[in-house]
Scaffold this motif. Structure first.
Motif, PDB file in Angstrom:
ATOM      1  N   LEU A 109       0.832  -1.203   0.000  1.00 48.16           N
ATOM      2  CA  LEU A 109       0.000   0.000   0.000  1.00 48.16           C
ATOM      3  C   LEU A 109       0.869   1.258   0.000  1.00 48.16           C
ATOM      4  N   ILE A 110       1.919   1.244   0.824  1.00 50.21           N
ATOM      5  CA  ILE A 110       2.812   2.402   0.866  1.00 50.21           C
ATOM      6  C   ILE A 110       3.452   2.613  -0.500  1.00 50.21           C
ATOM      7  N   ARG A 111       3.891   1.541  -1.141  1.00 53.00           N
ATOM      8  CA  ARG A 111       4.522   1.667  -2.452  1.00 53.00           C
ATOM      9  C   ARG A 111       3.537   2.224  -3.478  1.00 53.00           C
ATOM     10  N   SER A 112       2.297   1.750  -3.420  1.00 59.27           N
ATOM     11  CA  SER A 112       1.278   2.211  -4.362  1.00 59.27           C
ATOM     12  C   SER A 112       0.970   3.693  -4.172  1.00 59.27           C
ATOM     13  N   ILE A 113       0.802   4.114  -2.914  1.00 54.17           N
ATOM     14  CA  ILE A 113       0.495   5.522  -2.628  1.00 54.17           C
ATOM     15  C   ILE A 113       1.662   6.412  -3.033  1.00 54.17           C
ATOM     16  N   ILE A 125     -11.526  17.514  -6.015  1.00 56.02           N
ATOM     17  CA  ILE A 125     -11.499  18.858  -5.429  1.00 56.02           C
ATOM     18  C   ILE A 125     -12.106  18.841  -4.029  1.00 56.02           C
ATOM     19  N   MET A 126     -13.275  18.212  -3.897  1.00 56.24           N
ATOM     20  CA  MET A 126     -13.988  18.211  -2.620  1.00 56.24           C
ATOM     21  C   MET A 126     -13.274  17.385  -1.549  1.00 56.24           C
ATOM     22  N   ASP A 127     -12.411  16.461  -1.981  1.00 54.58           N
ATOM     23  CA  ASP A 127     -11.611  15.662  -1.045  1.00 54.58           C
ATOM     24  C   ASP A 127     -10.736  16.541  -0.167  1.00 54.58           C
ATOM     25  N   LYS A 128     -10.373  17.736  -0.661  1.00 54.76           N
ATOM     26  CA  LYS A 128      -9.356  18.555  -0.005  1.00 54.76           C
ATOM     27  C   LYS A 128      -9.880  19.833   0.629  1.00 54.76           C
ATOM     28  N   SER A 171      -9.034  10.422  -0.444  1.00 51.68           N
ATOM     29  CA  SER A 171      -9.647  10.062   0.837  1.00 51.68           C
ATOM     30  C   SER A 171      -9.654   8.552   1.023  1.00 51.68           C
ATOM     31  N   GLU A 172      -9.797   7.800  -0.094  1.00 49.81           N
ATOM     32  CA  GLU A 172      -9.811   6.337   0.002  1.00 49.81           C
ATOM     33  C   GLU A 172      -8.436   5.808   0.417  1.00 49.81           C
ATOM     34  N   ASP A 173      -7.374   6.321  -0.214  1.00 48.25           N
ATOM     35  CA  ASP A 173      -6.027   5.874   0.131  1.00 48.25           C
ATOM     36  C   ASP A 173      -5.662   6.268   1.557  1.00 48.25           C
ATOM     37  N   LEU A 174      -6.076   7.459   1.969  1.00 50.69           N
ATOM     38  CA  LEU A 174      -5.778   7.899   3.334  1.00 50.69           C
ATOM     39  C   LEU A 174      -6.493   7.017   4.352  1.00 50.69           C
TER      40      LEU A 174
END
Length: 442
Positions: free
Chosen positions: A5-9, A32-35, A306-309
């Motif tokens: 996961l870290i490598r992918s992100i 945009i709305m994610d941030k 947001s999904e990756d976080l």
């Protein structure tokens, strides 16, 4: 072996040149709305934003995205860059960036959030500050893009006639301007407000009247100023811009105020990282932040979805990923963000950190600074100059045993008396100033 996961992100976040023009309007809207800020009315309004994105896609005409910076000082810290990072996102989506350097408004100073008046700047001081701004901003935004529009707001503020100005400001009530909490606080404690400060938001609004942007970005501290931009456009019979606001970045210490809120990054509080900081120093400072701040910085200072976080936090909470691994990922991305995503610089900064603090730490890191002894100069003068801290701060650090000299296989505390030695007496010695600065006198 690095976590999948870290490598992918990391692969996603370290690729800022990726063309995002293929995204649909709905996909752009989600990114945009994610941030945006988690405060109410962070976007005015969401439905209007989506409609404009859809129209832009349908017509093939990019939206004009305005962002303004007042050069009130020569140095930008990473907290100033939350909006710039999101501006880069719009740029990659194919929208037109309109960058406004507030050389006129910088001579007044934005009163937002201040309980004291800001010392006025001269034109010469503003020019000196402006000289460094473009280089610093270019670490984040591709200023070589020929589609970027860049302006200094003095170009229209110096031309407006008093007659035209009165036509606009006669529609703005003083009582409306005085509703600002920062102004009320100043009056309550007996601090005056200049007419120039009172009109600051109007000057900023006139920038929007002149440029006619579709969207303007800014921190939540700019909320009232940005709403004045909308109002000024409406008064001038223009379609008002959409405003998008972002959270203010928490400082490095994780200290909270009396209401339990994390204190924002600020030069005056010393809890900041300059964007021109040495990469190894930047990496080390990121590694020193509390875990609570780490998750905030991931959201605000990177383009992580947001999904990756959510997935990253989940794997840390489940013990699949150690918190240190997640923080190292953040440190690599932040160093990359402010150093043109140079993989060599990122790797060197991580190696330096590991040499100083990791399991493979060494007595003399590769980043140790070699300094020639200065004839007639004391150790205090040399260490103060080379570590870029004042002599009084150096003395306090010595009293706290924060300055050490390598003796054998250990770093031993330097005494106050040692500081008075001539630097030539210290030739060949290696000193550690604080946790990260290593200096060898040669």
């Amino acid at each position: 072996m690095q976590n999948i996961l870290i490598r992918s992100i990391e692969e996603k976040l370290m690729n800022p040149e990726e063309d995002l023009t293929y995204l649909t309007a709905e996909e752009q809207f989600k990114r945009i709305m994610d941030k945006v800020s988690d405060l109410p009315d962070a976007v005015t309004s969401g439905n209007d934003l989506l409609d404009r994105l859809r129209k832009s896609k349908k017509d093939g005409i990019p939206l004009k995205i305005k962002f303004g910076i007042d050069p009130t000082g020569p140095e930008i810290h990473i907290g100033h860059c939350v909006s710039l990072i999101n501006l880069r996102l719009f740029q990659r989506m194919g929208h037109k960036i309109v960058l406004v350097i507030g050389d006129f408004t910088a001579m007044i100073g934005d009163p937002s959030g201040r309980i004291e008046d800001r010392p006025p700047l001269t034109e010469e001081q503003v020019k000196i500050n402006m000289a460094t701004y473009e280089e610093q901003a270019s670490r984040i935004i591709n200023l070589k893009d020929t589609d970027i529009e860049r302006y200094c707001n003095s170009s229209w503020m110096n031309k407006i006639t008093m007659k035209n100005w009165v036509e606009i400001i006669k529609n703005i009530s003083v009582s409306q301007l005085m509703q600002r909490e920062d102004f009320r606080k100043r009056l309550n404690i007996g601090v005056g407000i200049s007419l120039a400060e009172l009109e600051y938001a109007l000057f900023m609004g006139y920038d929007s009247v002149s440029l006619k942007p579709d969207i303007e970005l800014g921190g939540v501290d700019q909320f009232l100023n940005l709403h004045m931009c909308r109002q000024m456009m409406e008064i001038s019979k223009l379609k008002p811009e959409i405003i998008i606001t972002y959270n203010l970045l928490s400082g490095t210490t994780g200290v909270k105020d009396d209401q339990g809120r994390l204190v924002k990054m600020s030069k005056s509080k010393g809890n900041y990282i300059p964007i021109v900081a040495e990469p190894s120093d930047m990496y080390g400072k990121v590694m020193s932040i509390p875990d609570e701040v780490m998750w905030i910085w991931f959201r605000e200072l990177t383009e992580i979805t947001s999904e990756d976080l959510k997935d990253l936090k989940s794997e840390v909470e489940e013990g699949i990923i150690h918190p240190k691994e997640a923080k190292q990922l953040l440190a690599r991305v932040i160093v990359g963000t402010f150093n043109y995503f140079d993989k060599g610089i990122v790797a060197a900064s991580e190696t330096d950190f590991n040499q100083k603090f990791g399991g493979k730490s060494v007595l003399i890191p590769e980043s140790t600074q070699m300094v020639n002894y200065s004839e007639g100069k004391s150790l205090k003068e040399v260490l103060s100059k080379e570590s870029a801290i004042s002599k009084s701060e150096l003395v306090r650090l010595v009293q706290q045993k924060g300055v050490r000299m390598l003796i054998g296989e250990n770093y031993e505390p330097v005494s106050i008396e040692d500081l008075s030695k001539q630097s030539i007496e210290c030739k060949g010695n290696i000193f550690r100033v604080g946790k990260r600065k290593y200096i060898k006198i040669i």
